[in-house]
Design an enzyme around this catalytic site. Structure first.
Site, mmCIF file in Angstrom:
data_model
loop_
_atom_site.group_PDB
_atom_site.id
_atom_site.type_symbol
_atom_site.label_atom_id
_atom_site.label_comp_id
_atom_site.label_asym_id
_atom_site.label_seq_id
_atom_site.Cartn_x
_atom_site.Cartn_y
_atom_site.Cartn_z
ATOM 1 N N HIS A 4 0.130 -3.449 -3.631
ATOM 2 C CA HIS A 4 1.471 -3.390 -3.400
ATOM 3 C C HIS A 4 1.891 -1.963 -2.873
ATOM 4 O O HIS A 4 0.925 -0.965 -2.794
ATOM 5 C CB HIS A 4 2.363 -3.472 -4.803
ATOM 6 C CG HIS A 4 1.962 -2.506 -5.855
ATOM 7 N ND1 HIS A 4 2.694 -1.221 -6.111
ATOM 8 C CD2 HIS A 4 1.013 -2.611 -6.938
ATOM 9 C CE1 HIS A 4 2.061 -0.730 -7.156
ATOM 10 N NE2 HIS A 4 1.130 -1.489 -7.589
ATOM 11 N N CYS B 253 -2.584 -1.215 -11.392
ATOM 12 C CA CYS B 253 -2.719 -2.135 -9.838
ATOM 13 C C CYS B 253 -3.105 -1.015 -8.745
ATOM 14 O O CYS B 253 -3.353 0.053 -8.976
ATOM 15 C CB CYS B 253 -1.416 -2.834 -9.491
ATOM 16 S SG CYS B 253 -1.052 -3.988 -10.822
#
Length: 218
Positions: free
Chosen positions: A177, A193
């Site tokens: 992301h 992440c």
């Protein structure tokens, strides 16, 4: 290499998420700098987005983490994403022994880090973000106020795009992301992440289809 003006613009940012970082860096106020091509174009402000993406001073990030095409001699087939969490690189493998390489930021909490093979089963532009139940339980003062989730936008910790990794048809809760803190790229400061500069995740998002294989290794 030719040089052109890189326009930067930005405002306040918020750091919240299983995929968030520490909140140390913020986007600069509007300014103008000189950067060589193609990076001046890569990292200028993007005004053709639902939410304009601020340009960044790429000089504040080590040059090896700038988006660039490189030689690649790994065994993976073209169209595969390979993430090296130790070196902080994401490779999108291409034909002819080449790859597009992006700098990434990774998680500092080893227990939350994903390793192995997964598939991109969902893509989202300006994604909504919701903290996990465990995050709310362990850090209620931080995540409780946003327990119902946060709509997409320039302050959302997932940034401009998110690629959702699934394994055996189940969500791993691990994402590739964007980030609201571009100057943390190359560092280990998030909760798990893989984050990219917003301009880079937009570029990657446009290249990869649902069903793309992702390999995450140390």
């Amino acid at each position: 290499m030719t040089s052109r003006r890189l326009f930067l613009a930005g405002g306040a940012a918020m750091a919240l998420s299983a995929c968030s970082s520490t909140g140390r860096d913020r986007f600069n106020l509007a300014t103008v700098i000189h950067v060589a091509e193609p990076w001046a174009s890569y990292y200028s402000m993007k005004v053709d987005e639902q939410y304009p993406v601020p340009g960044i001073d790429i000089r504040r990030i080590p040059e090896q983490y700038w988006r660039q095409e490189v030689a690649y001699n790994g065994p993976e087939r073209a169209g595969t994403i390979v993430v090296n969490t130790t070196d902080r690189f994401l490779y999108y493998v291409q034909q002819g022994g080449r790859a597009m390489r992006y700098g990434v930021g990774v998680g500092r909490d080893e227990g939350l880090n994903f390793r192995g093979t997964a598939t991109i089963s969902r893509k989202a532009a300006w994604p909504r973000w919701t903290p996990t139940a465990n995050m709310i339980k362990t850090q209620p003062e931080r995540y409780g106020p946003v327990a119902a989730g946060m709509e997409g936008g320039i302050k959302n910790p997932l940034g401009a795009r998110a690629l959702y990794l699934y394994r055996n048809g189940k969500d791993t809760h691990f994402r590739l992301h964007g980030t609201i803190e571009p100057y943390s790229i190359g560092q280990s400061v998030s909760s798990g992440c893989i984050r990219l500069i917003n301009q880079d995740i937009i570029d990657l998002y446009n290249r990869v289809p649902v069903g793309t294989k992702v390999i995450v290794r140390a």
